[in-house]
Design a protein around this motif. Structure first.
Motif, mmCIF file in Angstrom:
data_model
loop_
_atom_site.group_PDB
_atom_site.id
_atom_site.type_symbol
_atom_site.label_atom_id
_atom_site.label_comp_id
_atom_site.label_asym_id
_atom_site.label_seq_id
_atom_site.Cartn_x
_atom_site.Cartn_y
_atom_site.Cartn_z
ATOM 1 N N LEU A 45 25.852 28.799 42.951
ATOM 2 C CA LEU A 45 24.638 28.001 43.109
ATOM 3 C C LEU A 45 24.992 26.522 43.070
ATOM 4 C CD1 LEU A 45 22.073 29.855 40.810
ATOM 5 C CD2 LEU A 45 22.516 30.163 43.251
ATOM 6 N N GLY A 46 24.262 25.728 43.834
ATOM 7 C CA GLY A 46 24.429 24.279 43.817
ATOM 8 C C GLY A 46 23.090 23.639 43.512
ATOM 9 N N ALA A 47 22.906 23.213 42.258
ATOM 10 C CA ALA A 47 21.624 22.636 41.857
ATOM 11 C C ALA A 47 21.866 21.627 40.738
ATOM 12 C CB ALA A 47 20.672 23.742 41.392
ATOM 13 N N PRO A 48 20.982 20.697 40.539
ATOM 14 C CA PRO A 48 19.903 20.339 41.452
ATOM 15 C C PRO A 48 20.446 19.696 42.723
ATOM 16 C CG PRO A 48 19.971 18.840 39.558
ATOM 17 C CD PRO A 48 21.011 19.870 39.324
ATOM 18 N N HIS A 49 19.726 19.865 43.814
ATOM 19 C CA HIS A 49 20.155 19.325 45.109
ATOM 20 C C HIS A 49 19.079 18.371 45.612
ATOM 21 C CE1 HIS A 49 21.989 18.838 48.917
ATOM 22 N NE2 HIS A 49 21.273 19.716 49.581
ATOM 23 N N THR A 50 19.317 17.062 45.396
ATOM 24 C CA THR A 50 18.286 16.077 45.746
ATOM 25 C C THR A 50 18.797 14.973 46.670
ATOM 26 O OG1 THR A 50 18.749 14.699 43.791
ATOM 27 C CG2 THR A 50 17.115 16.477 43.525
ATOM 28 N N ASP A 184 18.488 20.908 31.611
ATOM 29 C CA ASP A 184 18.972 19.564 31.259
ATOM 30 C C ASP A 184 19.910 18.973 32.310
ATOM 31 O OD1 ASP A 184 21.119 21.246 30.830
ATOM 32 O OD2 ASP A 184 21.657 20.406 28.873
ATOM 33 N N LYS A 185 19.943 19.567 33.502
ATOM 34 C CA LYS A 185 20.753 19.045 34.600
ATOM 35 C C LYS A 185 19.838 18.197 35.496
ATOM 36 C CE LYS A 185 23.949 21.796 32.983
ATOM 37 N NZ LYS A 185 23.265 22.442 31.872
ATOM 38 N N ILE A 186 20.211 16.963 35.732
ATOM 39 C CA ILE A 186 19.330 16.021 36.423
ATOM 40 C C ILE A 186 19.994 15.502 37.688
ATOM 41 C CG2 ILE A 186 18.072 13.839 36.202
ATOM 42 C CD1 ILE A 186 18.038 14.383 33.154
ATOM 43 N N GLY A 187 19.288 15.645 38.810
ATOM 44 C CA GLY A 187 19.797 15.171 40.087
ATOM 45 C C GLY A 187 19.627 13.671 40.244
ATOM 46 N N LYS A 188 20.162 13.142 41.319
ATOM 47 C CA LYS A 188 20.059 11.696 41.593
ATOM 48 C C LYS A 188 18.602 11.266 41.711
ATOM 49 C CE LYS A 188 21.893 8.114 44.683
ATOM 50 N NZ LYS A 188 22.397 7.264 43.608
ATOM 51 N N PHE A 189 17.776 12.124 42.320
ATOM 52 C CA PHE A 189 16.346 11.849 42.452
ATOM 53 C C PHE A 189 15.574 12.984 41.756
ATOM 54 C CE2 PHE A 189 18.382 9.981 46.253
ATOM 55 C CZ PHE A 189 18.116 8.645 45.981
ATOM 56 N N PRO A 190 15.382 12.881 40.436
ATOM 57 C CA PRO A 190 14.797 13.974 39.657
ATOM 58 C C PRO A 190 13.451 14.464 40.177
ATOM 59 C CG PRO A 190 15.591 12.243 38.209
ATOM 60 C CD PRO A 190 15.700 11.722 39.606
#
Length: 197
Positions: A45-50, A184-190
């Motif tokens: 899996l690849g997440a978060p994907h933003t 608790d994993k946060i993408g570049k654009f949450p």
């Protein structure tokens, strides 16, 4: 197996050194659950994907970890003149406008290979979506392979492989388990992240 950036003789060892250097210059840390690193076949899996930056960091991390992943992308990415490059980066073109049995095809690919990592962005888009696409779950169940939680966390500048989960027969229970891991994993654009529901 087709030659990609991750398994081309002479070139890949050099690229691994470049990846380590770039990660260091960017200040990113790659972490890896040891049980996941030992696996030869799994859905990643690849997440978060933003953002498209996720792919850049994913490639650097895969090179550093000596993984040979393949990933699925919309067929428009594979048009001339970039198609060959996208395939060399491990891409598999997916025509989302046609009703094709992607799950069955991927399961068959797992059954044909002794070693295969298929990376899937379960959100299916860099924009906010209604819910995760569940193809990864059906592929993992059909091929009897685990799901490994690949992740990126921009505030901590950390990415890598989390734990491997064997998918049970209760999809909602598995989505909850994944939701807990990615909480608790946060993408570049949450604001664009879609949690598993």
């Amino acid at each position: 197996m087709q030659r990609t950036i991750f398994n081309t003789p002479l070139i890949t060892p050099l690229l691994r050194q470049v990846a380590r250097l770039l990660l260091k210059l960017h200040g990113w840390h790659v972490v890896c659950d040891q049980s996941s690193k030992k696996l030869k076949k799994y859905v990643l899996l690849g997440a978060p994907h933003t953002t498209n930056w996720d792919g850049y960091y994913f490639i650097l991390a895969a090179l550093k970890l000596k993984l040979v992943p393949q990933w699925m992308g919309k067929d428009k990415l594979f048009s001339f003149p970039l198609g060959g490059i996208m395939r060399w980066f491990g891409g598999i073109a997916v025509d989302r406008s046609k009703a094709n049995n992607l799950v069955e095809g991927t399961v068959n690919a797992f059954n044909r290979n002794t070693s295969l990592i298929v990376a899937v962005p379960p959100e299916g888009t860099r924009s906010s979506a209604e819910r995760w696409k569940t193809g990864f779950y059906h592929i993992a169940r059909g091929a009897a392979v685990p799901v490994v939680c690949g992740f990126i966390n921009f505030p901590k500048k950390e990415l890598g492989l989390g734990p491997a989960f064997t998918m049970g027969d209760d999809l909602q229970a598995e989505l909850k388990r994944l939701r807990d891991f990615y909480a608790d994993k946060i993408g570049k654009f949450p604001e664009l992240y879609t949690p598993p529901i």
